[in-house]
Design a protein around this motif. Structure first.
Motif, PDB file in Angstrom:
ATOM      1  N   ASP A 184      17.667  43.928  15.805  1.00 11.90           N
ATOM      2  CA  ASP A 184      19.110  43.660  15.713  1.00 11.90           C
ATOM      3  C   ASP A 184      19.612  42.671  16.758  1.00 11.90           C
ATOM      4  O   ASP A 184      20.758  42.206  16.666  1.00 11.90           O
ATOM      5  N   TRP A 185      18.772  42.366  17.745  1.00 15.55           N
ATOM      6  CA  TRP A 185      19.195  41.412  18.776  1.00 15.55           C
ATOM      7  C   TRP A 185      19.446  40.032  18.168  1.00 15.55           C
ATOM      8  O   TRP A 185      20.482  39.407  18.444  1.00 15.55           O
ATOM      9  N   LEU A 186      18.533  39.557  17.327  1.00 14.49           N
ATOM     10  CA  LEU A 186      18.659  38.200  16.789  1.00 14.49           C
ATOM     11  C   LEU A 186      19.901  38.013  15.920  1.00 14.49           C
ATOM     12  O   LEU A 186      20.630  37.037  16.131  1.00 14.49           O
ATOM     13  N   PRO A 187      20.204  38.881  14.957  1.00 17.91           N
ATOM     14  CA  PRO A 187      21.428  38.669  14.172  1.00 17.91           C
ATOM     15  C   PRO A 187      22.687  38.601  15.037  1.00 17.91           C
ATOM     16  O   PRO A 187      23.587  37.794  14.766  1.00 17.91           O
ATOM     17  N   ALA A 188      22.748  39.437  16.081  1.00 24.04           N
ATOM     18  CA  ALA A 188      23.916  39.410  16.964  1.00 24.04           C
ATOM     19  C   ALA A 188      23.970  38.093  17.745  1.00 24.04           C
ATOM     20  O   ALA A 188      25.027  37.468  17.873  1.00 24.04           O
ATOM     21  N   HIS A 189      22.810  37.685  18.248  1.00 25.26           N
ATOM     22  CA  HIS A 189      22.758  36.436  19.015  1.00 25.26           C
ATOM     23  C   HIS A 189      23.112  35.236  18.147  1.00 25.26           C
ATOM     24  O   HIS A 189      23.846  34.325  18.574  1.00 25.26           O
ATOM     25  N   LEU A 190      22.641  35.209  16.909  1.00 28.42           N
ATOM     26  CA  LEU A 190      22.947  34.102  16.018  1.00 28.42           C
ATOM     27  C   LEU A 190      24.421  34.094  15.628  1.00 28.42           C
ATOM     28  O   LEU A 190      25.013  33.028  15.443  1.00 28.42           O
TER      29      LEU A 190
END
Length: 375
Positions: free
Chosen positions: A187-193
């Motif tokens: 879930d880190w990547l979707p939030a970062h993007l």
């Protein structure tokens, strides 16, 4: 994401191939009457003598010198009467200061426009230029009234994006708080993007920009998640990130996007991507830099879509922007799951080359969309 660079004091529009480019000069500043007297003779800029001296003008490439003989800072434009196109400009010209203005003129009728603090725009005497040389690039002025509806439209897009960021960051925090670091890594990547696709608004975020995606926030959380940190050590970081994202959302109605930021950021977003993502400098272990660069490209595309009503009638190079934006998108999409360090040499060269071409075609957007006084 970094803050914008200051704009230069003196700017002219010159031809480089078929593209508008910015040539920058420092003004000559006279600190005394003697210094001012020794400055190059040129075209006067003041409330009473705007444009006096605009006489020795011809078609083709040439350098004019403007000299502020008044007592207040001024902006100076060389305009084509009738079309109102700006062929050259000098910004921030102080009293007793001279600056060169490099222009390329075709046949037509021209005048100097003086934009002096606390004074309506003054247009000096006109001069008719004849000859067969072609004029260089020029800009039809973009006014505040042109840009304000676009800014409001963009602010609405950003508000929607921040709302999505809140949802994704809350999910990431819940993963970490619950000790589920496998889910947190997913879930880190979707939030970062979600944050990195916001684009040109980041300067309006104030301190929240660094808190969310600077030395705090996403990056230390990424480092911990991909370097076996414990959930207990990551919980304060994830909690604070969520607090800051909610703080950004709450503060958003109080913030305003500067109209000039839209054009400026169109270039800077991808410049940042080239410097920090395509080099892997920002990668703290997730290997997702190309995903982030793709989100940056999405942010650029949002800006360009908003600016389209202004650009499509003013920038012939817009087709090149679209061409290279498409090429970069294809390359990033094809390789977004590959860490930058694992790219083969050919792919890396293709990416760098395509982003470089995109940046070159984006460079004139800031000058074209710069809000100018016309009255």
């Amino acid at each position: 994401m970094r803050t914008p660079r200051p704009l230069p004091a003196a700017v002219s529009l010159v031809a480089v191939g078929a593209v508008v480019a910015l040539a920058i000069w420092r003004p000559w500043q006279g600190s005394s009457a003697a210094d001012a007297a020794s400055a190059p003779a040129g075209i006067s800029v003041s409330r009473s003598q705007c444009g006096q001296g605009l006489t020795d003008v011809k078609t083709g490439r040439q350098t004019l010198v403007v000299h502020n003989t008044g007592d207040a800072p001024a902006e100076v434009d060389l305009v084509e009467l009738g079309s109102n196109k700006v062929y050259g400009e000098v910004e921030g010209l102080g009293p007793n200061t001279s600056a060169p203005m490099d222009v390329q003129l075709g046949a037509g009728r021209y005048a100097i426009r003086c934009l002096i603090e606390d004074t309506d725009a003054i247009t000096g005497p006109s001069v008719t230029v004849t000859g067969s040389d072609q004029g260089g690039p020029a800009v039809v002025p973009v006014t505040k009234n042109d840009m304000l509806p676009l800014v409001k439209q963009y602010e609405a897009v950003v508000a929607t994006g921040v709302a999505q960021l809140v949802v994704k960051t809350d999910k990431l925090r819940a993963d970490v708080d619950g000790g589920n670091l496998v889910a947190a890594r997913a879930d880190w990547l979707p939030a970062h993007l979600a944050y990195n696709s916001l684009g040109a608004a980041y300067d309006a975020f104030g301190d929240f920009a660094d808190k969310i995606d600077g030395s705090a926030g996403f990056h230390p959380l990424e480092k911990g998640l991909w370097h076996n940190a414990s959930a207990a050590s990551l919980k304060p970081i994830a909690d604070q990130l969520a607090v800051d994202v909610h703080g950004l959302q709450a503060d958003l109605p109080n913030e305003q996007v500067d109209p000039n930021d839209l054009g400026l950021r169109a270039h800077e977003i991808m410049e940042n991507a080239l410097q920090f993502e395509l080099t892997g400098e920002n990668d703290q272990g997730s290997g997702t830099s190309l995903n982030t660069a793709l989100a940056n490209l999405d942010g650029t595309a949002k800006v360009l879509a908003i600016l389209d009503p202004v650009l499509k009638s003013r920038y012939p190079g817009l087709t090149d922007v679209q061409k290279w934006e498409g090429r970069v998108r294809v390359l990033l999409t094809a390789h977004k799951t590959t860490p930058v360090g694992q790219l083969d040499r050919t792919t890396r060269e293709q990416l760098n080359g395509a982003v470089g071409e995109l940046l070159e075609s984006l460079a004139p957007v800031a000058a074209i969309c710069d809000v100018r006084r016309t009255s």
